[in-house]
Structures are given as C-alpha cells and as structure tokens.
Scaffold this motif. Structure first.
Motif, mmCIF file in Angstrom:
data_model
loop_
_atom_site.group_PDB
_atom_site.id
_atom_site.type_symbol
_atom_site.label_atom_id
_atom_site.label_comp_id
_atom_site.label_asym_id
_atom_site.label_seq_id
_atom_site.Cartn_x
_atom_site.Cartn_y
_atom_site.Cartn_z
ATOM 1 N N UNK A 149 0.815 -1.217 0.000
ATOM 2 C CA UNK A 149 0.000 0.000 0.000
ATOM 3 C C UNK A 149 0.853 1.274 0.000
ATOM 4 N N UNK A 150 2.015 1.227 -0.632
ATOM 5 C CA UNK A 150 2.892 2.388 -0.604
ATOM 6 C C UNK A 150 3.119 3.049 -1.949
ATOM 7 N N UNK A 151 2.246 2.783 -2.934
ATOM 8 C CA UNK A 151 2.488 3.362 -4.266
ATOM 9 C C UNK A 151 1.857 4.740 -4.419
ATOM 10 N N UNK A 152 0.762 5.005 -3.675
ATOM 11 C CA UNK A 152 0.071 6.304 -3.662
ATOM 12 C C UNK A 152 -0.394 6.780 -5.033
ATOM 13 N N UNK A 153 -0.584 5.842 -5.952
ATOM 14 C CA UNK A 153 -1.117 6.223 -7.257
ATOM 15 C C UNK A 153 -0.162 7.015 -8.128
ATOM 16 N N UNK A 154 1.115 6.924 -7.861
ATOM 17 C CA UNK A 154 2.075 7.732 -8.624
ATOM 18 C C UNK A 154 2.277 7.234 -10.056
ATOM 19 N N UNK A 155 1.706 6.086 -10.391
ATOM 20 C CA UNK A 155 1.829 5.609 -11.766
ATOM 21 C C UNK A 155 1.213 6.606 -12.750
ATOM 22 N N UNK A 156 0.068 7.200 -12.392
ATOM 23 C CA UNK A 156 -0.552 8.179 -13.293
ATOM 24 C C UNK A 156 0.324 9.421 -13.456
ATOM 25 N N UNK A 157 1.012 9.800 -12.417
ATOM 26 C CA UNK A 157 1.913 10.952 -12.484
ATOM 27 C C UNK A 157 3.124 10.636 -13.354
ATOM 28 N N UNK A 158 3.621 9.385 -13.246
ATOM 29 C CA UNK A 158 4.778 8.987 -14.047
ATOM 30 C C UNK A 158 4.441 8.924 -15.534
ATOM 31 N N UNK A 159 3.174 8.808 -15.863
ATOM 32 C CA UNK A 159 2.769 8.747 -17.269
ATOM 33 C C UNK A 159 2.813 10.110 -17.952
ATOM 34 N N UNK A 160 2.935 11.187 -17.172
ATOM 35 C CA UNK A 160 3.008 12.532 -17.768
ATOM 36 C C UNK A 160 4.284 13.259 -17.355
ATOM 37 N N UNK A 161 5.198 12.546 -16.717
ATOM 38 C CA UNK A 161 6.427 13.159 -16.219
ATOM 39 C C UNK A 161 7.266 13.753 -17.365
ATOM 40 N N UNK A 162 7.623 15.012 -17.198
ATOM 41 C CA UNK A 162 8.447 15.753 -18.166
ATOM 42 C C UNK A 162 7.846 15.741 -19.574
ATOM 43 N N UNK A 163 6.526 15.855 -19.623
ATOM 44 C CA UNK A 163 5.847 15.944 -20.910
ATOM 45 C C UNK A 163 5.319 17.349 -21.117
ATOM 46 N N UNK A 164 5.394 17.811 -22.347
ATOM 47 C CA UNK A 164 4.769 19.075 -22.696
ATOM 48 C C UNK A 164 3.260 18.939 -22.508
ATOM 49 N N UNK A 165 2.617 20.024 -22.124
ATOM 50 C CA UNK A 165 1.178 19.995 -21.842
ATOM 51 C C UNK A 165 0.383 19.469 -23.022
ATOM 52 N N UNK A 166 0.879 19.647 -24.241
ATOM 53 C CA UNK A 166 0.153 19.193 -25.430
ATOM 54 C C UNK A 166 0.410 17.723 -25.736
ATOM 55 N N UNK A 167 1.372 17.110 -25.008
ATOM 56 C CA UNK A 167 1.737 15.724 -25.295
ATOM 57 C C UNK A 167 1.246 14.744 -24.244
#
Length: 320
Positions: A149-167
C-alpha cells in the motif's frame, strides 16, 4: 456368502450432480436485470461516442478493455446450468453453447425432448485452455501475496512526467499542479509500481525512477492484491472466462473496476473537478492517507471477487 474381496471388486459408479435448472421466466428475468445493469453504464458511453465526446473516468472500461458493450450486455448463466424453453434455443448459434443431453434432462427431472441449452464447458475449456491457465496463475498468485500500500497512485503521475502539456496522455485535461508541479511530485516521492500494464505507459524519463521494471513475463510474479490496476483487471479475467461464469459475477467485477477507476483518477495529476471528481491530493500527507484507506477497502472487496473467480476457474473441466 459374499466375501469382502468380491464386494470390494464391485465397480464403483460416480453420480454426476444434477445441473441447475432455470425455467423460462426465471432466466428471462435475470437476463433483463443484467441488461438494465449494463445499460446504466453502456448507454451514456455510447451516446458520448456518437456525439464525439470523451469522459476520462466513465469511458475507460469500454475503451481500455477489449470487451464491447454488446458483448457485456449478453447474459450468460455460467457453466452447469440448463436454460429451459424455446427462447433459449437461439443460443445454439452462440459460441460455446450446446443442446442439453438426455442424461442432463433426466438428472434435472425434465422429460425427454424438453428444449434446453447449456454452456459447453468442455468446448470452452479446450478452446481457451491457455487463457484459463494464465488466469488461474494470476488470480491464485495475486491472492497468495501480501498486499502493498505504498504506491500512492504515482503511476498516473509517471505517465506525464516531463511531458509538454500538449503531449500528455489525456490532452483534453489540465494538470492540477501544472507541468512543473507534477514533475516535482514524481521527483520527491518513491515510485514503486508493480503492475506492468501501468508501467508500460510511463514516459521515458519516468521509467528508470520506478523501483521495479515490470514486464509481461514477470507479471505472474509481481501482481499483488493492493494494486488498484491488478484489482481492476478482475474485470478482464471475468470477461475472458465468459460465458463459463455467470454474468452477475462479471458485472460485480465491472462495477468494482468502475469505482476503482474513479478513485484512481481522483488521485491522478489531472484536474477533474468540472467532471464531478474532487481530487485526492497524494502530494500531501492527508492525501496519501486517504489514498491508502480507499486502496485497503478495494483490496478487501477484490479479495472476495478473486475467490469467486478462482472457484469458477477450478470448476471448469480440464482441457482435453
């Protein structure tokens, strides 16, 4: 006088259990109830699709998983049940259905010639042997491992990491903290996702930040019952086992997955307030605690469904 030896040599017969029987009004009522249940989710989705609109939460189970609304709407009683009546005979044109045998009719107390059909569990087990085996491995292995129970849903954040807002993946949504704030959350937290089908959508810069590098080959060793996506996938295993399991169980898995998706997206970096989904701010201690609370409750619900799915798998005949 009969000897004990001759008695023990008597052939032993195994009585097959009588199949469950659903008379026309019984199974037609269950079919109608199932279709109403499905329509509550499918009808709005189909209307949005026709209008060219998207919903980031409520479309997901229809767009990510390979089970169409029409397939979901088709009700099945599961293996080991006879559907009686002329209305059932149309199912003889459906895959993995067959006419009831004379022995089944007799065992069920029905007269010879009664129109009745059943799921052809033997044909299903033969045709889907690999899928059944993999489902059993995943379901049983996941159930046997401790929940994390220590992931805190960060997978969704990692899917947009260092991405331009349009990408970003959902280009029609805004990031709640902006690009810089989103990247900071990823960099300030440990990322420990165990689920390959989440990890494979990480951005190139985020992949190395994950504590593990899940692959399809290691999925059977890494799936664990605290993972939201592993629990959402109960729906996938359920439809892969259709029509051999009751459609009521399939919809129980669907509805759990639907609720998990809503919670998962509330904890994501996206701003979904206008969609009616307030955030779970996992960048804060309070948000992390709320996330884990939801995660534990879903793990408990999923454990019960996983047990029911495993029972359905184990009841199937072995593949020839």
């Amino acid at each position: 006088m009969t000897s004990s030896a001759s008695t023990s040599a008597q052939p032993q017969t195994t009585r097959q259990p009588a199949p469950a029987v659903l008379l026309p009004q019984q199974w037609l009522d269950r079919q109608a109830a199932h279709q109403r249940r499905v329509d509550g989710y499918a009808t709005p989705y189909l209307a949005r699709r026709s209008a060219g609109k998207k919903h980031p939460v409520e479309d997901f189970l229809f767009t990510y998983y390979n089970h169409k609304p029409g397939q979901l709407r088709r009700w099945h009683p599961g293996a080991g049940t006879l559907l009686v009546g002329g209305e059932a005979l149309e199912r003889l044109g459906w895959k993995h259905y067959r006419a009831a045998t004379a022995d089944e009719l007799a065992a069920a107390g029905l007269s010879a010639g009664t129109p009745a059909v059943a799921v052809d569990a033997d044909a299903f087990a033969a045709d889907r042997a690999a899928a059944i085996d993999f489902a059993r491995i995943i379901l049983a292995g996941t159930a046997a491992r401790p929940a994390q129970f220590g992931c805190f849903g960060l997978h969704e954040w990692a899917m947009v990491y260092r991405q331009d807002a349009h990408d970003i993946r959902h280009e029609y949504l805004e990031l709640r903290l902006g690009s810089g704030g989103t990247d900071a959350v990823v960099e300030e937290n440990k990322i420990r996702c165990t689920h390959f089908d989440a990890f494979r959508f990480y951005t190139p810069d985020a992949g190395p930040l994950n504590e593990l590098a899940p692959t399809r080959e290691t999925q059977r060793q890494l799936e664990q019952p605290g993972c939201l996506h592993a629990n959402m996938d109960l729906y996938k295993w359920a439809y892969k086992l259709s029509p051999a399991l009751p459609s009521e169980l399939l919809m129980d898995c669907f509805e759990l997955s639907f609720r998990i998706r809503a919670m998962d997206m509330r904890a994501s970096p996206y701003d979904l307030e206008q969609w009616g989904y307030p955030p779970i701010p996992i960048e804060t201690a309070e948000g992390k605690a709320a996330y884990v609370g939801h995660q534990r409750r879903f793990a408990g619900e999923s454990a019960l469904l996983r047990t029911r799915l495993l029972a359905a798998v184990d009841a199937l005949p072995p593949a020839a």
